[in-house]
Design a protein around this motif. Structure first.
Motif, PDB file in Angstrom:
ATOM      1  N   MET A   1      20.596  -7.956 -13.799  1.00  0.00           N
ATOM      2  CA  MET A   1      21.824  -7.464 -13.170  1.00  0.00           C
ATOM      3  C   MET A   1      22.783  -8.608 -12.873  1.00  0.00           C
ATOM      4  SD  MET A   1      19.974  -4.696 -10.638  1.00  0.00           S
ATOM      5  CE  MET A   1      21.434  -4.262  -9.687  1.00  0.00           C
ATOM      6  N   LEU A   2      22.239  -9.744 -12.446  1.00  0.00           N
ATOM      7  CA  LEU A   2      23.093 -10.897 -12.166  1.00  0.00           C
ATOM      8  C   LEU A   2      23.667 -11.462 -13.457  1.00  0.00           C
ATOM      9  CD1 LEU A   2      24.083 -12.756  -9.832  1.00  0.00           C
ATOM     10  CD2 LEU A   2      22.191 -14.291 -10.438  1.00  0.00           C
ATOM     11  N   ALA A   3      22.841 -11.557 -14.483  1.00  0.00           N
ATOM     12  CA  ALA A   3      23.291 -12.120 -15.763  1.00  0.00           C
ATOM     13  C   ALA A   3      24.375 -11.262 -16.408  1.00  0.00           C
ATOM     14  CB  ALA A   3      22.097 -12.263 -16.706  1.00  0.00           C
ATOM     15  N   SER A   4      24.288  -9.939 -16.240  1.00  0.00           N
ATOM     16  CA  SER A   4      25.264  -9.034 -16.861  1.00  0.00           C
ATOM     17  C   SER A   4      26.544  -8.899 -16.050  1.00  0.00           C
ATOM     18  CB  SER A   4      24.638  -7.651 -17.046  1.00  0.00           C
ATOM     19  OG  SER A   4      24.438  -7.021 -15.786  1.00  0.00           O
ATOM     20  N   GLY A   5      26.499  -9.360 -14.800  1.00  0.00           N
ATOM     21  CA  GLY A   5      27.663  -9.213 -13.927  1.00  0.00           C
ATOM     22  C   GLY A   5      27.680  -7.906 -13.164  1.00  0.00           C
ATOM     23  N   ALA A   6      26.591  -7.134 -13.240  1.00  0.00           N
ATOM     24  CA  ALA A   6      26.512  -5.878 -12.490  1.00  0.00           C
ATOM     25  C   ALA A   6      26.538  -6.143 -10.993  1.00  0.00           C
ATOM     26  CB  ALA A   6      25.247  -5.120 -12.870  1.00  0.00           C
ATOM     27  N   VAL A   7      26.070  -7.319 -10.596  1.00  0.00           N
ATOM     28  CA  VAL A   7      26.153  -7.760  -9.202  1.00  0.00           C
ATOM     29  C   VAL A   7      26.656  -9.200  -9.193  1.00  0.00           C
ATOM     30  CG1 VAL A   7      24.345  -6.233  -8.325  1.00  0.00           C
ATOM     31  CG2 VAL A   7      23.736  -8.499  -9.203  1.00  0.00           C
ATOM     32  N   ASP A   8      27.167  -9.611  -8.069  1.00  0.00           N
ATOM     33  CA  ASP A   8      27.712 -10.963  -7.949  1.00  0.00           C
ATOM     34  C   ASP A   8      26.695 -11.960  -7.395  1.00  0.00           C
ATOM     35  OD1 ASP A   8      30.539 -10.222  -8.618  1.00  0.00           O
ATOM     36  OD2 ASP A   8      30.246  -8.967  -6.835  1.00  0.00           O
ATOM     37  N   ALA A   9      25.681 -11.425  -6.722  1.00  0.00           N
ATOM     38  CA  ALA A   9      24.640 -12.279  -6.152  1.00  0.00           C
ATOM     39  C   ALA A   9      23.380 -11.454  -5.966  1.00  0.00           C
ATOM     40  CB  ALA A   9      25.087 -12.862  -4.812  1.00  0.00           C
ATOM     41  N   VAL A  10      22.247 -12.143  -5.858  1.00  0.00           N
ATOM     42  CA  VAL A  10      20.976 -11.461  -5.628  1.00  0.00           C
ATOM     43  C   VAL A  10      20.177 -12.232  -4.584  1.00  0.00           C
ATOM     44  CG1 VAL A  10      20.807 -10.359  -7.889  1.00  0.00           C
ATOM     45  CG2 VAL A  10      19.949 -12.679  -7.603  1.00  0.00           C
ATOM     46  N   GLY A  11      19.406 -11.501  -3.790  1.00  0.00           N
ATOM     47  CA  GLY A  11      18.563 -12.138  -2.774  1.00  0.00           C
ATOM     48  C   GLY A  11      17.225 -11.436  -2.691  1.00  0.00           C
ATOM     49  N   LEU A  12      16.142 -12.201  -2.840  1.00  0.00           N
ATOM     50  CA  LEU A  12      14.807 -11.618  -2.803  1.00  0.00           C
ATOM     51  C   LEU A  12      13.789 -12.758  -2.750  1.00  0.00           C
ATOM     52  CD1 LEU A  12      13.921  -8.551  -2.965  1.00  0.00           C
ATOM     53  CD2 LEU A  12      13.130  -9.065  -5.274  1.00  0.00           C
ATOM     54  N   TRP A  13      12.517 -12.401  -2.908  1.00  0.00           N
ATOM     55  CA  TRP A  13      11.450 -13.394  -2.948  1.00  0.00           C
ATOM     56  C   TRP A  13      11.270 -13.920  -4.370  1.00  0.00           C
ATOM     57  CZ3 TRP A  13      10.819  -8.334  -1.197  1.00  0.00           C
ATOM     58  CH2 TRP A  13      10.240  -7.430  -2.105  1.00  0.00           C
ATOM     59  N   GLU A  14      10.387 -14.890  -4.500  1.00  0.00           N
ATOM     60  CA  GLU A  14      10.116 -15.506  -5.803  1.00  0.00           C
ATOM     61  C   GLU A  14       8.979 -14.757  -6.527  1.00  0.00           C
ATOM     62  OE1 GLU A  14      12.131 -17.740  -6.775  1.00  0.00           O
ATOM     63  OE2 GLU A  14      13.043 -18.347  -4.888  1.00  0.00           O
ATOM     64  N   PRO A  15       8.946 -14.878  -7.863  1.00  0.00           N
ATOM     65  CA  PRO A  15       9.772 -15.740  -8.716  1.00  0.00           C
ATOM     66  C   PRO A  15      11.054 -15.088  -9.208  1.00  0.00           C
ATOM     67  CG  PRO A  15       8.082 -14.747 -10.052  1.00  0.00           C
ATOM     68  CD  PRO A  15       7.846 -14.248  -8.648  1.00  0.00           C
ATOM     69  N   THR A  16      11.394 -13.907  -8.684  1.00  0.00           N
ATOM     70  CA  THR A  16      12.585 -13.203  -9.156  1.00  0.00           C
ATOM     71  C   THR A  16      13.836 -14.060  -9.042  1.00  0.00           C
ATOM     72  OG1 THR A  16      11.622 -11.047  -8.629  1.00  0.00           O
ATOM     73  CG2 THR A  16      14.012 -11.145  -8.833  1.00  0.00           C
ATOM     74  N   MET A  17      13.968 -14.827  -7.952  1.00  0.00           N
ATOM     75  CA  MET A  17      15.160 -15.650  -7.786  1.00  0.00           C
ATOM     76  C   MET A  17      15.213 -16.800  -8.787  1.00  0.00           C
ATOM     77  SD  MET A  17      17.049 -14.196  -5.576  1.00  0.00           S
ATOM     78  CE  MET A  17      16.452 -12.778  -6.503  1.00  0.00           C
ATOM     79  N   GLN A  18      14.074 -17.407  -9.076  1.00  0.00           N
ATOM     80  CA  GLN A  18      14.053 -18.468 -10.073  1.00  0.00           C
ATOM     81  C   GLN A  18      14.397 -17.921 -11.450  1.00  0.00           C
ATOM     82  OE1 GLN A  18      13.691 -21.795  -9.538  1.00  0.00           O
ATOM     83  NE2 GLN A  18      14.280 -21.972 -11.697  1.00  0.00           N
ATOM     84  N   LEU A  19      13.910 -16.736 -11.745  1.00  0.00           N
ATOM     85  CA  LEU A  19      14.217 -16.114 -13.036  1.00  0.00           C
ATOM     86  C   LEU A  19      15.684 -15.705 -13.114  1.00  0.00           C
ATOM     87  CD1 LEU A  19      10.941 -14.052 -13.403  1.00  0.00           C
ATOM     88  CD2 LEU A  19      11.645 -16.011 -14.797  1.00  0.00           C
ATOM     89  N   ALA A  20      16.292 -15.393 -11.968  1.00  0.00           N
ATOM     90  CA  ALA A  20      17.735 -15.103 -11.940  1.00  0.00           C
ATOM     91  C   ALA A  20      18.521 -16.369 -12.245  1.00  0.00           C
ATOM     92  CB  ALA A  20      18.130 -14.547 -10.571  1.00  0.00           C
ATOM     93  N   ILE A  21      18.089 -17.479 -11.675  1.00  0.00           N
ATOM     94  CA  ILE A  21      18.737 -18.768 -11.960  1.00  0.00           C
ATOM     95  C   ILE A  21      18.612 -19.102 -13.435  1.00  0.00           C
ATOM     96  CG2 ILE A  21      18.608 -21.259 -11.543  1.00  0.00           C
ATOM     97  CD1 ILE A  21      17.667 -20.576  -8.680  1.00  0.00           C
ATOM     98  N   ASP A  22      17.421 -18.909 -13.963  1.00  0.00           N
ATOM     99  CA  ASP A  22      17.184 -19.215 -15.375  1.00  0.00           C
ATOM    100  C   ASP A  22      17.991 -18.303 -16.291  1.00  0.00           C
ATOM    101  OD1 ASP A  22      15.378 -21.107 -14.490  1.00  0.00           O
ATOM    102  OD2 ASP A  22      13.608 -19.868 -14.891  1.00  0.00           O
ATOM    103  N   ALA A  23      18.148 -17.035 -15.894  1.00  0.00           N
ATOM    104  CA  ALA A  23      18.863 -16.070 -16.739  1.00  0.00           C
ATOM    105  C   ALA A  23      20.346 -16.390 -16.851  1.00  0.00           C
ATOM    106  CB  ALA A  23      18.684 -14.658 -16.176  1.00  0.00           C
ATOM    107  N   VAL A  24      20.925 -16.892 -15.778  1.00  0.00           N
ATOM    108  CA  VAL A  24      22.362 -17.213 -15.763  1.00  0.00           C
ATOM    109  C   VAL A  24      22.592 -18.673 -16.157  1.00  0.00           C
ATOM    110  CG1 VAL A  24      24.448 -17.256 -14.331  1.00  0.00           C
ATOM    111  CG2 VAL A  24      22.737 -15.467 -13.976  1.00  0.00           C
ATOM    112  N   GLY A  25      21.640 -19.525 -15.807  1.00  0.00           N
ATOM    113  CA  GLY A  25      21.796 -20.961 -16.062  1.00  0.00           C
ATOM    114  C   GLY A  25      22.046 -21.690 -14.759  1.00  0.00           C
ATOM    115  N   ALA A  26      21.264 -22.720 -14.500  1.00  0.00           N
ATOM    116  CA  ALA A  26      21.358 -23.427 -13.217  1.00  0.00           C
ATOM    117  C   ALA A  26      22.757 -23.943 -12.932  1.00  0.00           C
ATOM    118  CB  ALA A  26      20.353 -24.584 -13.190  1.00  0.00           C
ATOM    119  N   GLY A  27      23.490 -24.324 -13.975  1.00  0.00           N
ATOM    120  CA  GLY A  27      24.847 -24.835 -13.782  1.00  0.00           C
ATOM    121  C   GLY A  27      25.871 -23.757 -13.517  1.00  0.00           C
TER     122      GLY A  27
END
Length: 330
Positions: free
Chosen positions: A178-204
């Motif tokens: 959802m974050l990678a597609s732009g369906a949401v602007d931010a996400v908040g949850l436990w791991e590893p979902t947040m790390q995978l969100a970072i990886d999906a969009v790109g750390a930069g």
């Protein structure tokens, strides 16, 4: 004296009396193996300290795991221990006053990950944005608590429901997708979902917000008053807590020795486990501010569940430090 035929028959190795006497003589020297039954969310990194403790350090018996948590232990009397975040403990304690928190397995500083493309530089920029999380959970509480700390009220943003992801590629409906597609602007949850969100969009391409002084998950071990009042079961629980403390020392000081085992246990990449390890704390014990956290958080849980919040005096009964005290004395 010469035994009579009847006496000789009674003492025959094949006789019931002989077997009874033989077993009675053996009983004091036999080891009775007991088993603890634990309920846990078997896909969470936090629970793995319990798993390693059971396999490597619990020598007083055996420990078996079943999928579940505090909702399981209050419903199934065969469960001796259960682990969950504090949110779920509050939810169950409201109607099951026999529930007890006896130990903290892990403290996790949750992360809020936002897309730079959504014109987000500071947390205040999330005003008017869509925030993905898992409603009714510690993740949702974290989102509200963190955004409140920067001056944003729930009416200032829109919460969107999403699901967890444990391995890339994350499918449709998961928070990373959802974050990678732009369906949401931010996400908040436990791991590893947040790390995978970072990886999906790109750390930069993301901004990460985190403040453990505002919120960190307290992933606790629970039992019930009935289990703790049973002398045999309590002795096993104390021994397990002692084993858990030993496992946590390895988790804290030598994590590289167990990353692969943790990854295999929860079916997550070892690289992802390594990446999220710094947000997990393994100090054990019971945090000094545990009751303060419970009192504040129950205001939110009560509102979500549409009930009255519990008082500090009532919530004090949820925490039982006696098991930890016994474990430390052993």
């Amino acid at each position: 004296m010469t035994p009579s035929p009847t006496t000789h028959k009674m003492l025959s190795p094949k006789s019931p009396l002989f077997l009874s006497l033989f077993l009675a003589l053996l009983l004091p020297f036999s080891t009775v193996v007991t088993a603890l039954k634990l309920a846990a969310e078997l896909t969470t990194i936090e629970y793995t300290a319990e798993l390693i403790a059971a396999k490597d350090y619990f020598h007083n018996g055996t420990a078996t795991f079943t999928t579940g948590g505090v909702a399981t232990i209050v419903q199934d009397k065969s469960i001796d221990l259960a682990s969950n975040a504090e949110t779920q403990a509050l939810r169950q304690f409201a109607t099951h006053k026999n529930l007890r928190i006896i130990y903290t397995v892990s403290e996790v500083a949750y992360r809020l990950v936002a897309r730079k493309k959504s014109a987000v530089t500071t947390a205040q920029d999330l005003k008017g944005k869509k925030i993905g999380t898992f409603p009714g959970t510690s993740g949702a509480y974290f989102v509200q608590k963190y955004l409140a700390s920067v001056g944003l009220k729930p009416a200032d943003y829109t919460v969107v429901s999403g699901s967890v992801c444990r391995a890339a590629p994350c499918g449709s409906g998961t928070l990373p997708a959802m974050l990678a597609s732009g369906a949401v602007d931010a996400v908040g949850l436990w791991e590893p979902t947040m790390q995978l969100a970072i990886d999906a969009v790109g750390a930069g391409n993301v901004v990460v917000f985190q403040d453990k002084s505002v919120y960190r998950e307290l992933f606790n071990l629970h039992s019930t008053t009935e289990k703790l009042q049973d002398a045999k079961t309590r002795a096993q629980i104390v021994a397990f807590v002692r084993a858990l403390a030993q496992a946590q020392k390895v988790f804290a000081a030598q994590p590289e020795t167990i990353w692969s085992r943790v990854a295999a246990a929860v079916n997550v990449s070892a690289d992802v486990v390594k990446a999220v390890w710094p947000v997990h704390g393994w100090t054990g014990g019971l945090p000094a501010d545990l009751l303060d956290v419970l009192v504040a958080e129950d205001q939110w849980v009560a509102a979500v569940d549409r009930r009255a919040a519990m008082s500090r005096a009532v919530l004090a009964d949820l925490v039982d430090g006696s098991v930890l005290k016994e474990a430390l004395q052993g």
